[in-house]
Design an enzyme around this catalytic site. Sequence first.
Site, PDB file in Angstrom:
ATOM      1  N   HIS A 126      32.326  -2.890  31.932  1.00  0.00           N
ATOM      2  CA  HIS A 126      33.275  -3.776  32.627  1.00  0.00           C
ATOM      3  C   HIS A 126      33.006  -5.248  32.343  1.00  0.00           C
ATOM      4  O   HIS A 126      31.872  -5.641  32.059  1.00  0.00           O
ATOM      5  CB  HIS A 126      33.188  -3.575  34.152  1.00  0.00           C
ATOM      6  N   HIS A 150      33.267   8.913  36.107  1.00  0.00           N
ATOM      7  CA  HIS A 150      34.318   8.190  36.832  1.00  0.00           C
ATOM      8  C   HIS A 150      35.631   8.157  36.039  1.00  0.00           C
ATOM      9  O   HIS A 150      35.621   8.037  34.822  1.00  0.00           O
ATOM     10  CB  HIS A 150      33.853   6.760  37.151  1.00  0.00           C
ATOM     11  N   HIS A 181      29.636   8.541  31.947  1.00  0.00           N
ATOM     12  CA  HIS A 181      29.625   9.123  33.298  1.00  0.00           C
ATOM     13  C   HIS A 181      31.033   9.529  33.684  1.00  0.00           C
ATOM     14  O   HIS A 181      31.995   9.203  32.997  1.00  0.00           O
ATOM     15  CB  HIS A 181      28.995   8.181  34.317  1.00  0.00           C
ATOM     16  N   ASP A 211      28.136   1.944  33.174  1.00  0.00           N
ATOM     17  CA  ASP A 211      28.160   1.186  34.431  1.00  0.00           C
ATOM     18  C   ASP A 211      26.767   1.090  35.060  1.00  0.00           C
ATOM     19  O   ASP A 211      26.635   0.949  36.274  1.00  0.00           O
ATOM     20  CB  ASP A 211      29.131   1.831  35.429  1.00  0.00           C
ATOM     21  N   HIS A 229      24.270   4.842  39.597  1.00  0.00           N
ATOM     22  CA  HIS A 229      25.712   4.626  39.768  1.00  0.00           C
ATOM     23  C   HIS A 229      26.398   5.981  39.975  1.00  0.00           C
ATOM     24  O   HIS A 229      27.164   6.167  40.925  1.00  0.00           O
ATOM     25  CB  HIS A 229      26.236   3.907  38.537  1.00  0.00           C
ATOM     26  N   ASP A 288      37.836   5.966  35.462  1.00  0.00           N
ATOM     27  CA  ASP A 288      38.098   4.844  34.552  1.00  0.00           C
ATOM     28  C   ASP A 288      37.204   4.891  33.300  1.00  0.00           C
ATOM     29  O   ASP A 288      37.215   3.957  32.500  1.00  0.00           O
ATOM     30  CB  ASP A 288      37.968   3.484  35.282  1.00  0.00           C
ATOM     31  N   HIS A 289      36.480   5.997  33.145  1.00  0.00           N
ATOM     32  CA  HIS A 289      35.716   6.222  31.910  1.00  0.00           C
ATOM     33  C   HIS A 289      36.113   7.529  31.228  1.00  0.00           C
ATOM     34  O   HIS A 289      35.707   7.774  30.093  1.00  0.00           O
ATOM     35  CB  HIS A 289      34.212   6.205  32.198  1.00  0.00           C
TER      36      HIS A 289
HETATM   37 ZN   LIG Z   1      31.663   3.988  37.067  1.00  0.00          ZN
END
Ligand SMILES: [Zn+2]
Length: 256
Positions: free
Chosen positions: A171, A58, A56, A133, A114, A60-61
Amino acid sequence: MALAIFQFPCLSDNYGVLIHDEATGRTASIDAPDAAAVTAALAEKGWTLTEILTTHHHPDHTDGNLALKAATGCTITGPDYEADKIPGIDRKLREGDVYDFAGHPVHVIWTPGHTLGHIAYHLPEDGIAFAGDTMFALGCGRVFEGTLEQMWQSLTKLAALPDETVVYCGHEYTESNLRFALTIDGANPALVARGEEVKKLRAAGKPTVPTTIAAEKATNPYLRADDPAVRATMKMPDAPAAEVFAAIRTAKDNFK
Ligand SMILES: [Zn+2]
């Protein structure tokens, strides 16, 4: 031949994962939270990156996407549903698509909630899945873009994978998920036992991820929305499971 898998912590609480096929040398990074961390992991294993599989959009990905692509020439594959938000994407996948990784089929499962375009990757012949996530150990992702109903449907799809499937998540949130889970399902002996294991692992600085579908079905409060004990805690004995799930997820959002 079995794929080699290497999971490593990065950023504050993310996990990166590399999968590697020895015969062909192909190496995929599941998401790219941080280019430096992925590069260091590749160096540690002596592997050369050939592709990134994005779950996805985001940051942090995906923050490592462009730097890794520039450094290695890797391809980037990710969800068609939010392709415009994924830096450097080359190949777009949708629900039901099958991506070939060195002869290992990678099935795409659309898991909105998400984010609206989130996808998970399932490698049925290898018995592994990358849930991003959407599903965490003892938890699930916060519902930012989709509806609670969508998230419930997405988790239901993942829960339908074979029990022995090993699930990698984005995570390390397990200890905080555990604290919340005990408030919902504290009389569940499987959860209590797992909680002790989780505390030991974290005290020793070890990961609690990957998990399995069987472990999550037995202990993850979100997947147990239909369980009588969980329903009793939520005071929702007769509501549809999706509504019980929604109430649990909403309670977690407000849990300190
Ligand atoms: Zn995420």
